[in-house]
Design a protein around this motif. Structure first.
Motif, PDB file in Angstrom:
ATOM      1  N   ASP A 116       0.825  -1.206   0.000  1.00  0.00           N
ATOM      2  CA  ASP A 116       0.000   0.000   0.000  1.00  0.00           C
ATOM      3  C   ASP A 116       0.859   1.254   0.000  1.00  0.00           C
ATOM      4  N   PHE A 117       1.981   1.206   0.724  1.00  0.00           N
ATOM      5  CA  PHE A 117       2.861   2.372   0.790  1.00  0.00           C
ATOM      6  C   PHE A 117       3.459   2.679  -0.581  1.00  0.00           C
ATOM      7  N   ILE A 118       3.925   1.636  -1.265  1.00  0.00           N
ATOM      8  CA  ILE A 118       4.547   1.824  -2.580  1.00  0.00           C
ATOM      9  C   ILE A 118       3.521   2.282  -3.609  1.00  0.00           C
TER      10      ILE A 118
ATOM     11  N   SER B  20       0.744   3.830  -3.154  1.00  0.00           N
ATOM     12  CA  SER B  20       0.129   5.125  -2.864  1.00  0.00           C
ATOM     13  C   SER B  20       1.122   6.279  -2.941  1.00  0.00           C
ATOM     14  N   ASN B  21       2.413   5.952  -3.080  1.00  0.00           N
ATOM     15  CA  ASN B  21       3.443   6.975  -3.185  1.00  0.00           C
ATOM     16  C   ASN B  21       3.803   7.162  -4.660  1.00  0.00           C
ATOM     17  N   PRO B  22       3.441   8.305  -5.272  1.00  0.00           N
ATOM     18  CA  PRO B  22       3.645   8.476  -6.723  1.00  0.00           C
ATOM     19  C   PRO B  22       5.076   8.226  -7.188  1.00  0.00           C
ATOM     20  N   SER B  23       6.060   8.684  -6.415  1.00  0.00           N
ATOM     21  CA  SER B  23       7.453   8.519  -6.831  1.00  0.00           C
ATOM     22  C   SER B  23       7.871   7.056  -6.791  1.00  0.00           C
ATOM     23  N   LEU B  24       7.581   6.376  -5.672  1.00  0.00           N
ATOM     24  CA  LEU B  24       7.920   4.955  -5.562  1.00  0.00           C
ATOM     25  C   LEU B  24       7.143   4.129  -6.575  1.00  0.00           C
ATOM     26  N   PHE B  25       5.864   4.491  -6.777  1.00  0.00           N
ATOM     27  CA  PHE B  25       5.039   3.785  -7.752  1.00  0.00           C
ATOM     28  C   PHE B  25       5.709   3.788  -9.124  1.00  0.00           C
ATOM     29  N   GLN B  26       6.148   4.961  -9.571  1.00  0.00           N
ATOM     30  CA  GLN B  26       6.753   5.057 -10.896  1.00  0.00           C
ATOM     31  C   GLN B  26       8.060   4.277 -10.985  1.00  0.00           C
TER      32      GLN B  26
ATOM     33  N   TYR C  86       2.386  -5.449  -8.086  1.00  0.00           N
ATOM     34  CA  TYR C  86       3.391  -5.478  -7.012  1.00  0.00           C
ATOM     35  C   TYR C  86       3.683  -6.909  -6.570  1.00  0.00           C
TER      36      TYR C  86
END
Length: 311
Positions: free
Chosen positions: A24-26, A28-34, A288
């Motif tokens: 969920d953290f990854i 929901s975090n735009p930078s980590l997501f990308q 993920y």
């Protein structure tokens, strides 16, 4: 020592895959997501049907057959199961409209098996009918050992009315010799895999010589009967031995299969040599878990992932 380190790395990545807070953290975090999405792109066709169709077309034009799975499993309510089924039906329509060479792969728990047997069978019936319009197959994947009986039961019952249905058999399970003998008598295609799920003690064989021999024994039985099948493995030794068995038995109804992004360079040589090759493509937003599992299978792929992220 190297083997033990890889094993520890694999176990850590499997735990990471199941860590909901980390996921969920990854996501929901735009930078980590990308960043993580860059690594996932190696292994997935896209997040939507529209993104995935060009991937399949590219593979088809390169001479590969494809089987495609909308990622997800363990749905526990009717609404979500019906929504997943609608997505699979939309993909079946895309196969027809874009003239794709792609079967449909799925987990029965994604379309309602954990809600009720009747719901899963109803949704599977709809999918088989939709896939038949473009002369494509629906292939049932295997799940944890607590679901094997239910999966085989639904498969055998649905196969009575739909000939375009296949099943996945896991060679590592101790119960598989009996299951395989029964399933081999049925007309549906068989995707043969080693098996990757964690099992209770005594339920399965570990990776190694005995499992390889059992896998190849099943493959030889399939080839000898010319039973429709897919030899699904990323183990180069397995595919090399399978090629020898193919030369011996000269089957017509088989395909070699690998996941998108895993050892596809070696696979290219088989395709160029004239062997029918199929790529397993997944798509969706649940990437993920899929990414962590791909890294867990061979932790050194993590370094390739870092290169993808930095590239």
């Amino acid at each position: 020592m190297d083997h033990e380190l890889l094993k520890l790395g694999s176990e850590a990545l499997k735990k990471a895959a199941l860590n909901e807070e980390a996921k969920d953290f990854i996501l929901s975090n735009p930078s980590l997501f990308q960043l993580f999405k860059k690594a996932a792109n190696r292994y997935i066709g896209g997040e939507t049907i529209e993104e995935t169709v060009p991937t399949i077309l590219r593979l088809n034009r390169s001479g590969y057959r494809v089987t495609t799975d909308f990622m997800g499993e363990s749905i526990r309510n009717e609404k979500d199961a019906k929504e997943a089924t609608t997505e699979f039906l939309d993909f079946a329509s895309a196969i027809q409209s874009h003239q794709l060479d792609s079967s449909v792969s799925l987990d029965l728990s994604h379309i309602g098996m954990l809600v009720s047997r009747e719901l899963a069978m109803e949704n599977l019936d709809r999918l088989c009918r939709a896939a038949a319009k473009s002369n494509q197959e629906v292939i049932i994947s295997m799940e944890g050992t607590d679901r094997t009986d239910a999966i085989l039961d639904i498969y055998k019952e649905t196969l009575k009315t739909h000939s375009n249905l296949g099943i996945t058999i896991q060679a590592y399970l101790q119960r598989t010799p009996d299951d395989f003998t029964e399933i081999l008598q049925l007309p549906g295609s068989i995707r043969l895999v080693k098996g990757a799920y964690d099992t209770p003690s005594g339920y399965s064989l570990p990776r190694g010589k005995e499992l390889d021999e059992r896998y190849l024994n099943y493959a030889e039985q399939l080839f000898a009967k010319d039973h429709p099948c897919a030899i699904a493995s990323h183990d180069e030794k397995i595919h090399q031995e399978a090629l020898r068995l193919i030369e011996r038995h000269q089957p017509k109804n088989y395909v070699l299969e690998r996941l998108l992004g895993i050892c596809n360079e070696e696979f290219e040589a088989y395709k160029e040599a004239g062997y029918p090759c199929r790529i397993y493509v997944v798509y969706g937003k649940e990437w993920y878990l899929y990414l962590c599992n791909r890294w867990a299978e061979y932790p050194l792929n993590l370094f390739r992932g870092l290169a993808d992220i930095m590239g």
